[in-house]
Design an enzyme around this catalytic site. Structure first.
Site, PDB file in Angstrom:
ATOM      1  N   ASN A   1      18.319  29.735  14.734  1.00  0.00           N
ATOM      2  CA  ASN A   1      18.880  28.301  15.091  1.00  0.00           C
ATOM      3  C   ASN A   1      20.959  29.017  14.231  1.00  0.00           C
ATOM      4  O   ASN A   1      21.570  29.821  14.469  1.00  0.00           O
ATOM      5  CB  ASN A   1      18.819  27.466  13.431  1.00  0.00           C
ATOM      6  CG  ASN A   1      18.788  27.899  11.903  1.00  0.00           C
ATOM      7  OD1 ASN A   1      19.749  28.104  11.852  1.00  0.00           O
ATOM      8  ND2 ASN A   1      17.987  28.357  11.633  1.00  0.00           N
TER       9      ASN A   1
ATOM     10  N   ASP B   1      11.227  28.174  11.713  1.00  0.00           N
ATOM     11  CA  ASP B   1       9.789  27.514  11.534  1.00  0.00           C
ATOM     12  C   ASP B   1       8.239  28.122  11.674  1.00  0.00           C
ATOM     13  O   ASP B   1       7.537  27.963  11.645  1.00  0.00           O
ATOM     14  CB  ASP B   1       9.868  25.946  11.127  1.00  0.00           C
ATOM     15  CG  ASP B   1      10.590  24.945  10.234  1.00  0.00           C
ATOM     16  OD1 ASP B   1      10.666  25.563   8.762  1.00  0.00           O
ATOM     17  OD2 ASP B   1      11.359  24.177  10.086  1.00  0.00           O
TER      18      ASP B   1
ATOM     19  N   LYS C   1      10.288  44.533  27.250  1.00  0.00           N
ATOM     20  CA  LYS C   1      11.571  44.127  27.938  1.00  0.00           C
ATOM     21  C   LYS C   1      10.801  42.937  28.837  1.00  0.00           C
ATOM     22  O   LYS C   1       9.939  43.133  29.642  1.00  0.00           O
ATOM     23  CB  LYS C   1      12.771  43.736  28.111  1.00  0.00           C
ATOM     24  CG  LYS C   1      13.741  42.810  28.469  1.00  0.00           C
ATOM     25  CD  LYS C   1      14.877  43.059  29.904  1.00  0.00           C
ATOM     26  CE  LYS C   1      15.149  42.287  30.534  1.00  0.00           C
ATOM     27  NZ  LYS C   1      16.016  42.121  30.835  1.00  0.00           N
TER      28      LYS C   1
ATOM     29  N   LYS D   1      10.208  16.157   0.515  1.00  0.00           N
ATOM     30  CA  LYS D   1      10.373  17.052   0.538  1.00  0.00           C
ATOM     31  C   LYS D   1      10.550  17.921  -1.157  1.00  0.00           C
ATOM     32  O   LYS D   1      10.366  18.746  -1.071  1.00  0.00           O
ATOM     33  CB  LYS D   1      11.860  18.093   1.437  1.00  0.00           C
ATOM     34  CG  LYS D   1      11.170  18.148   2.724  1.00  0.00           C
ATOM     35  CD  LYS D   1      12.475  18.294   3.656  1.00  0.00           C
ATOM     36  CE  LYS D   1      12.515  18.294   5.311  1.00  0.00           C
ATOM     37  NZ  LYS D   1      13.628  18.854   6.110  1.00  0.00           N
TER      38      LYS D   1
HETATM   39  O1  PMT Z   1      24.832  28.371   6.830  1.00  0.00           O
HETATM   40  P1  PMT Z   1      25.692  27.225   7.488  1.00  0.00           P
HETATM   41  O2  PMT Z   1      26.146  27.404   8.732  1.00  0.00           O
HETATM   42  O3  PMT Z   1      26.769  26.747   6.257  1.00  0.00           O
HETATM   43  O4  PMT Z   1      24.690  25.787   7.368  1.00  0.00           O
HETATM   44  C1  PMT Z   1      24.398  24.605   5.857  1.00  0.00           C
HETATM   45  C2  PMT Z   1      23.240  24.441   6.340  1.00  0.00           C
HETATM   46  C3  PMT Z   1      23.216  23.126   7.203  1.00  0.00           C
HETATM   47  C4  PMT Z   1      22.512  25.178   7.012  1.00  0.00           C
HETATM   48  C5  PMT Z   1      22.430  24.179   4.923  1.00  0.00           C
HETATM   49  O5  PMT Z   1      23.364  23.129   4.701  1.00  0.00           O
HETATM   50  C6  PMT Z   1      21.227  23.316   4.785  1.00  0.00           C
HETATM   51  O6  PMT Z   1      20.906  22.136   4.745  1.00  0.00           O
HETATM   52  N1  PMT Z   1      20.122  24.705   4.868  1.00  0.00           N
HETATM   53  C7  PMT Z   1      18.866  24.086   4.909  1.00  0.00           C
HETATM   54  C8  PMT Z   1      18.374  23.869   6.417  1.00  0.00           C
HETATM   55  C9  PMT Z   1      17.002  24.078   6.565  1.00  0.00           C
HETATM   56  O7  PMT Z   1      16.139  25.041   7.073  1.00  0.00           O
HETATM   57  O8  PMT Z   1      16.323  22.574   6.066  1.00  0.00           O
HETATM   58  P2  PMT Z   1      14.915  21.805   6.119  1.00  0.00           P
HETATM   59  O9  PMT Z   1      15.570  20.669   5.710  1.00  0.00           O
HETATM   60  O10 PMT Z   1      14.208  22.618   7.298  1.00  0.00           O
HETATM   61  O11 PMT Z   1      14.452  23.134   4.939  1.00  0.00           O
HETATM   62  C10 PMT Z   1      14.160  22.641   3.296  1.00  0.00           C
HETATM   63  C11 PMT Z   1      14.029  23.691   2.209  1.00  0.00           C
HETATM   64  O12 PMT Z   1      12.851  23.926   3.033  1.00  0.00           O
HETATM   65  C12 PMT Z   1      15.446  24.507   2.589  1.00  0.00           C
HETATM   66  O13 PMT Z   1      15.615  24.351   1.432  1.00  0.00           O
HETATM   67  C13 PMT Z   1      14.859  25.578   3.076  1.00  0.00           C
HETATM   68  O14 PMT Z   1      15.637  26.190   3.015  1.00  0.00           O
HETATM   69  C14 PMT Z   1      13.408  25.640   3.299  1.00  0.00           C
HETATM   70  N2  PMT Z   1      13.063  26.250   3.998  1.00  0.00           N
HETATM   71  C15 PMT Z   1      12.557  25.619   5.700  1.00  0.00           C
HETATM   72  C16 PMT Z   1      11.273  26.414   6.369  1.00  0.00           C
HETATM   73  C17 PMT Z   1      10.831  27.549   5.860  1.00  0.00           C
HETATM   74  N3  PMT Z   1       9.835  28.181   6.378  1.00  0.00           N
HETATM   75  N4  PMT Z   1      11.017  28.207   4.506  1.00  0.00           N
HETATM   76  C18 PMT Z   1      12.038  27.694   3.229  1.00  0.00           C
HETATM   77  O15 PMT Z   1      11.688  27.352   1.942  1.00  0.00           O
END
Ligand code: PMT
Length: 414
Positions: A225, A294, A304, A353
């Site tokens: 991403n 995810d 490849k 969340k």
């Molecule tokens: O890195 P930058 O370019 O500065 O951008 C910043 C950002 C947009 C990445 C940051 O501000 C941000 O929003 N980070 C969280 C991104 C994310 O994965 O969001 P989510 O809503 O999908 O996940 C929710 C939470 O669960 C997050 O804290 C994430 O780290 C965590 N997560 C998600 C998926 C996973 N498999 N394990 C996790 O722990």
């Protein structure tokens, strides 16, 4: 003084990954001495390990039994951790049976079991063979440690458990065994000339995650991403400046960090989980700014993938573990802070969340909004706390958002 890892490399296709382990440990300022079996030398040349470790590599190829009978004691005494990666069924069987007939098996026999870590790698049927499993059980019972192999497509074409754990996971495991303070540098008040840290986070140990993770499709393609790591790195830097002892688990990004921050580089979401778990016992606060993938690719390929005359190709994806939710299940007294990256219903989804992942606070950002989200120097956040408090903030620099988040953590009512 540098800490010492002795790495035993046995013959298997995963030998090439052992080279990455040496490189990772060397970057953590660990001295690595490598012992290769004769079969390992058929997969990767000793020169590769010599270049990466900057130490002579011990092999049996030219040495007489007399040589290894004497030399093995020096290396066995030197090892703070004795890692065998990849560990074949053969070496596991030899150790379990007390056989010492080459340099590696002779050396490991002289090392206390608790210092020995084995990362098995072999065909799934070999791994499941009751003799191999019996040997593993026996060794575990004696105090030997194992890093479980992963599941997936194996070099032999079979699918199942047997693929050696990823280098990042092995690095994290070894670093944890060596004691985190070694890699973090001298802590406040210890010898090393570092003054006591001054700041409102002095004495706090913080784990920050940053950046994307990457899931390989084949050796040249991947899914990921747009996270740049800027948000997470800003938090790690602010926490360090305010006196915290910071561990930063970072996906593949182009950023550098202060040398006092202990940085663990990872690639996939599973790597990131393993790195976080390896330090979790020793942290007070977790701030999860990373954007982990995810999904991972189930039907990835070691080679490849070729185009097939215009025919469509199906990628099969399966869900990765949710890292913060996994940590949330064993939260203890820690403070857990997550982010929510949404493009609609920001506050509603963020609150859900926070509940689902057992967080104390969540930082919500609308990643579709101008001035917020991925790969920018600014962000626009809403902070929601478990207590129900919620505050919306104007656009500000990510460095300021970092301090804001730390300020809000200090205000949390425990
Ligand atoms: O890195 P930058 O370019 O500065 O951008 C910043 C950002 C947009 C990445 C940051 O501000 C941000 O929003 N980070 C969280 C991104 C994310 O994965 O969001 P989510 O809503 O999908 O996940 C929710 C939470 O669960 C997050 O804290 C994430 O780290 C965590 N997560 C998600 C998926 C996973 N498999 N394990 C996790 O722990």
């Amino acid at each position: 003084m540098k800490q010492n890892v002795v790495l035993g490399v046995t013959g298997g296709i995963a030998c090439y990954k052992a080279a990455e382990i040496v490189s990772r440990l060397a970057k953590q300022d660990i001295n690595v001495d490598v012992i290769m079996t004769e079969n390992a030398c058929r997969f990767v040349g000793p020169a590769t390990f010599q270049t990466l470790s900057k130490n002579p590599v011990v092999t049996d190829t030219f040495a007489s039994p007399k040589y290894w009978e004497v030399e093995h004691i020096a290396l066995s005494k030197k090892a703070d951790v004795f890692l065998i990666a990849p560990a074949t069924a053969d070496i596991i069987g030899k150790i379990a049976s007390g056989i010492a007939d080459d340099m590696l098996s002779t050396t490991v026999m002289a090392v206390a079991p608790e210092k020995v870590v084995l990362a098995p790698a072999m065909n799934v049927n070999m791994y499941n063979n009751p003799i191999v499993q019996g040997n593993i059980e026996k060794l575990r019972g004696l105090g030997y440690r194992f890093i479980e192999p992963g599941e997936g497509l194996l070099a032999c074409g079979d699918t199942g458990r047997g693929r050696m754990a990823e280098p990042a996971e092995i690095e994290a495991y070894v670093m944890n065994l060596l004691g985190n303070s070694a890699a973090a540098g001298p802590a406040a008040g210890e010898d090393g000339g570092t003054a006591d840290p001054v700041g409102d986070f002095a004495g706090k140990r913080i784990l920050v995650t940053a950046g994307p993770t990457v899931e390989d499709i084949d050796p040249v393609r991947y899914i990921s991403n747009r996270s740049s790591g800027k948000m997470g790195f800003a938090i790690a830097e602010a926490a360090r400046r305010r006196g915290a002892q910071v561990t930063l688990v970072a996906g593949p990004v182009q950023l550098t960090c202060h040398e006092d921050i202990r940085r663990l580089n990872v690639r996939s979401t599973k790597d990131m989980l393993a790195a976080c778990e390896s330090v979790y016992d020793d942290v007070d606060i977790v701030i999860k700014a990373a954007a982990p993938a995810d999904f991972y690719v189930v039907n990835g390929s070691e080679h490849k993938i070729k185009k097939q005359d215009g025919k469509a190709m199906q990628l099969e994806l399966a869900e990765n573990p949710d890292i913060i939710a996994t940590l949330g299940k064993k939260k203890g007294n820690r403070i857990l802070v997550g982010f929510a990256a949404e493009t609609r219903n920001l506050e509603e989804y963020a609150k859900a969340k926070m509940e689902r992942k057992n967080l104390d606070m969540i930082v919500a950002n609308n990643v579709a909004q101008e001035g917020a989200g991925f790969d920018r120097d600014t962000n626009i956040v809403t902070i929601i706390k478990r207590s129900g408090e919620m505050e919306r903030f104007e656009q500000m620099k990510k460095t300021d958002v970092a301090d804001l988040i730390l300020d809000q953590i200090l205000l949390l009512k425990k």
